[in-house]
Design an enzyme around this catalytic site. Structure first.
Site, PDB file in Angstrom:
ATOM      1  N   ALA A 208       0.674  -1.264  -0.066  1.00 25.97           N
ATOM      2  CA  ALA A 208       0.063  -0.040   0.022  1.00 25.97           C
ATOM      3  C   ALA A 208       0.999   1.317   0.073  1.00 25.97           C
ATOM      4  CB  ALA A 208      -0.955   0.120   1.009  1.00 25.97           C
ATOM      5  N   ASN A 209       0.320   2.518   0.118  1.00 33.36           N
ATOM      6  CA  ASN A 209       1.096   3.568   0.024  1.00 33.36           C
ATOM      7  C   ASN A 209       0.341   4.513   1.254  1.00 33.36           C
ATOM      8  OD1 ASN A 209      -0.618   5.770  -1.338  1.00 33.36           O
ATOM      9  ND2 ASN A 209      -0.516   4.056  -2.682  1.00 33.36           N
ATOM     10  N   ARG A 210       0.955   5.670   1.725  1.00 37.07           N
ATOM     11  CA  ARG A 210       0.407   6.567   2.900  1.00 37.07           C
ATOM     12  C   ARG A 210      -0.710   7.414   2.296  1.00 37.07           C
ATOM     13  NH1 ARG A 210       3.803   5.413   6.789  1.00 37.07           N
ATOM     14  NH2 ARG A 210       5.680   4.952   6.511  1.00 37.07           N
TER      15      ARG A 210
END
Ligand code: C5P
Length: 398
Positions: A208-210
């Site tokens: 995932a990413n932030r």
């Protein structure tokens, strides 16, 4: 647009309350039926007598008034309106609304209503820019509360100026009209992608990413406020989606592309999602296990489809396609190159180096890049960036 619409006007306690009197006249001139609620503090500035003279109706001031509660009641007041307008909205009223407090008539109505709420903040510029107010503004925007103003200018306090003046009554009237469906984007379909994507490694793990989805969510709300029909295609974001838009929840980049294509045609597409560039090619059908050899599994990656480029170059290309570019260096150069490479009309570029606090934060500092060049905006709350961008989109589609 306002003819026969029922507007519940909540008047908060600030010096700008006197402008609420003019607002009532302007709304009634256009055929709206205005009912007024005043907070205790509002009555320190203007009287129920003058407000009632202008609404030609009873003015409600007290949650514990037995007669009022018997005759109408705060729940009916909250429901029997097409739109609730809070003008002036003080820092205190905003804080109550953002936190769900309900200890007086105005706040109880705001908590009880299922109708759109439009607020016109008015306060000292320092109060407006305090972290507490910034938090409340972001919460309210994410909850789907509409804002008009505040404007910049002289304050009542001698020698003070800045952002905090209540919007002028005619601007509030225009915002009320837009909220009731007559905005500049009425009849337009706008597609917004938002949030991160999750790319599975196996059935229980993912990459995932932030991205929080905050900017995309604010944008969808701002487009909705200008009257657009919005399809909001979101990955697993941490902020809740706005109300009053069609929400399509997806996980992966490929699902997002499918959802975007299914939602076309659209007049404009705004791709604010932080789509993962790669997915795991050798995804496990079962949860990967340690095999006791001490060796870690090797993940192989495959490139995800570029949704922005696909839509920009596709047969059903919307009239206006807007991409985002999160960069950590040479922001304008990289983003301008991206605009050409992907074939979109505009790129909204921002610097997401950790020091800026933008990713996951409440504020954004963006540069809008189009064929006409690059235009850098001052740092402001994401809700304001969204509003400005929505206005520009409305101009482009006009
Ligand atoms: O190439 P980069 O990811 O920096 O481009 C960012 C822009 O492209 C954003 O508007 C993002 O939503 C979009 N994008 C996309 N599909 C991808 C990667 C990025 O739509 N696979």
């Amino acid at each position: 647009m306002l003819a026969d619409k029922r507007i519940l006007l909540i008047i908060g306690g600030g010096i700008a309350a006197y402008k609420a009197l003019d607002l009532i006249r302007r709304l009634r001139e256009r055929g709206a039926r205005v009912r007024a609620v005043m907070t205790q503090a509002a009555q320190q500035f203007i009287t129920p007598l003058s407000v009632g003279a202008l609404t030609a109706d009873h003015v409600f001031t007290d949650l514990f008034d037995r007669q009022d509660e018997q005759d109408v009641g705060h729940i009916r007041l909250a429901r029997e309106a097409d739109l609730i307008v809070v003008a002036p909205a003080t820092a205190d009223l905003m804080a109550k609304l953002a936190n769900g407090l309900a200890n007086d008539l105005a706040s109880a109505i705001l908590l009880a209503t299922d109708k759109t709420v439009l607020i016109a903040p008015a306060m000292n510029p320092r109060m407006w820019s305090r972290p507490a107010t910034l938090r409340n503004r972001a919460t309210l925007a994410a909850d789907g509360v509409l804002f008009i103003g505040p404007a910049r200018g002289e304050m009542a306090e001698a020698g003070e100026a800045g952002e905090g003046r209540m919007a002028e009554p005619l601007d509030i009237v225009a915002a009320a009209e837009a909220a009731l469906g007559g905005g500049p984007l009425a009849g337009r379909h706008v597609l917004v992608t938002s949030g991160p994507t999750h790319e599975p490694i196996d059935p229980v793990r993912y990459i995932a990413n932030r991205s929080s989805g905050a900017q995309g969510t604010a944008l969808a709300a701002a487009l909705r406020d200008l009257g657009a029909r919005v399809t909001f295609i979101t990955g697993p974001a941490t902020v809740p989606p706005p109300q009053g838009v069609a929400v399509v929840s997806v996980e992966t980049a490929r699902e997002m592309l499918d959802a975007v294509q299914a939602a076309l045609p659209a007049d404009a597409a705004v791709m604010a999602a932080a789509v993962a560039d790669w997915r795991v090619a050798n995804q496990g059908a079962q949860k990967m296990k340690k095999d006791g050899s001490g060796r870690a599994p090797a993940l192989e990656f495959a490139e995800n489809p570029d949704i922005l480029a696909t839509v920009s170059k596709g047969a059903q290309r919307p009239r206006l396609v807007v991409g985002f570019a999160a960069e950590t260096e040479k922001v304008v150069d990289h983003a301008s190159a991206k605009r050409l490479r992907k074939g979109c009309d505009w790129i909204v570029a921002n610097d997401v180096s950790p020091a800026t606090g933008i990713m996951g934060g409440a504020e954004n500092a963006v540069t809008l890049i189009s064929a006409a060049g690059a235009e850098t905006w001052e740092r402001m709350p994401k809700a304001m960036v969204a509003r400005r961008l929505a206005e520009r989109i409305a101009e482009a589609l006009a």
